[in-house]
Motif scaffolding. Structure first.
Motif, mmCIF file in Angstrom:
data_model
loop_
_atom_site.group_PDB
_atom_site.id
_atom_site.type_symbol
_atom_site.label_atom_id
_atom_site.label_comp_id
_atom_site.label_asym_id
_atom_site.label_seq_id
_atom_site.Cartn_x
_atom_site.Cartn_y
_atom_site.Cartn_z
ATOM 1 N N HIS A 293 -8.710 -5.623 4.195
ATOM 2 C CA HIS A 293 -7.482 -5.493 4.989
ATOM 3 C C HIS A 293 -7.138 -4.033 5.238
ATOM 4 C CE1 HIS A 293 -6.122 -9.602 5.478
ATOM 5 N NE2 HIS A 293 -6.484 -9.845 4.221
ATOM 6 N N LEU A 294 -7.233 -3.191 4.215
ATOM 7 C CA LEU A 294 -6.893 -1.779 4.386
ATOM 8 C C LEU A 294 -7.817 -1.106 5.394
ATOM 9 C CD1 LEU A 294 -6.050 -0.722 0.713
ATOM 10 C CD2 LEU A 294 -4.470 -1.327 2.568
ATOM 11 N N ARG A 295 -9.086 -1.437 5.366
ATOM 12 C CA ARG A 295 -10.019 -0.874 6.348
ATOM 13 C C ARG A 295 -9.677 -1.351 7.763
ATOM 14 N NH1 ARG A 295 -13.913 -2.156 2.227
ATOM 15 N NH2 ARG A 295 -14.696 -0.231 1.317
ATOM 16 N N ARG A 296 -9.429 -2.629 7.895
ATOM 17 C CA ARG A 296 -9.125 -3.201 9.204
ATOM 18 C C ARG A 296 -7.861 -2.576 9.796
ATOM 19 N NH1 ARG A 296 -9.396 -8.999 8.573
ATOM 20 N NH2 ARG A 296 -7.394 -8.726 7.590
ATOM 21 N N TRP A 297 -6.891 -2.282 8.947
ATOM 22 C CA TRP A 297 -5.648 -1.672 9.394
ATOM 23 C C TRP A 297 -5.748 -0.153 9.525
ATOM 24 C CZ3 TRP A 297 -2.715 -4.670 5.093
ATOM 25 C CH2 TRP A 297 -2.605 -6.013 5.457
ATOM 26 N N ASP A 298 -6.898 0.405 9.181
ATOM 27 C CA ASP A 298 -7.088 1.856 9.167
ATOM 28 C C ASP A 298 -5.986 2.525 8.343
ATOM 29 O OD1 ASP A 298 -8.493 4.176 9.727
ATOM 30 O OD2 ASP A 298 -7.429 4.537 11.607
ATOM 31 N N ALA A 299 -5.732 1.938 7.180
ATOM 32 C CA ALA A 299 -4.666 2.419 6.304
ATOM 33 C C ALA A 299 -4.983 3.818 5.783
ATOM 34 C CB ALA A 299 -4.485 1.459 5.128
ATOM 35 N N HIS B 166 0.856 -1.190 0.000
ATOM 36 C CA HIS B 166 0.000 0.000 0.000
ATOM 37 C C HIS B 166 0.889 1.235 0.000
ATOM 38 C CE1 HIS B 166 -3.516 2.434 0.721
ATOM 39 N NE2 HIS B 166 -3.037 2.884 1.863
#
Length: 96
Positions: A72-78, A4
């Protein structure tokens, strides 16, 4: 494997890593170009050099990997880049 890059690494917009996310699952790699919403799909077993984008012929695989990447990006608060003209964050790939 998830990569990312929500920011530009070089001042010249034509060069360098530039607003992209990617996911690799098995033989497949999806690249999400955040600037224009384009997605590229490669079968690395058949095309290790990523020369032939097979996204147009594999829409279900694009959806599957896009959903997994966004989850995954949402879960990691990317962090996501912001569109200058609107002030809004770039949408996740599964929102396109």
């Amino acid at each position: 494997l998830i990569l990312h890059f929500p920011n530009k690494w070089q001042p010249d917009a034509r060069h360098g890593i530039n607003y992209k996310s990617a996911i690799r699952k098995g033989d497949w790699k999806l690249i999400y170009h955040m600037r224009d919403g384009r997605m590229e799909l490669f079968n690395l077993r058949e095309d290790i050099g990523e020369m032939k984008d097979v996204a147009p012929k594999n829409s279900e695989k694009v959806k599957e990997l896009s959903k997994l990447l966004s989850s995954h990006l949402r879960r990691w608060d990317a962090p996501m880049p912001v569109v200058n003209r609107t002030g809004e964050k770039v949408r996740f790939s599964d929102e396109l």
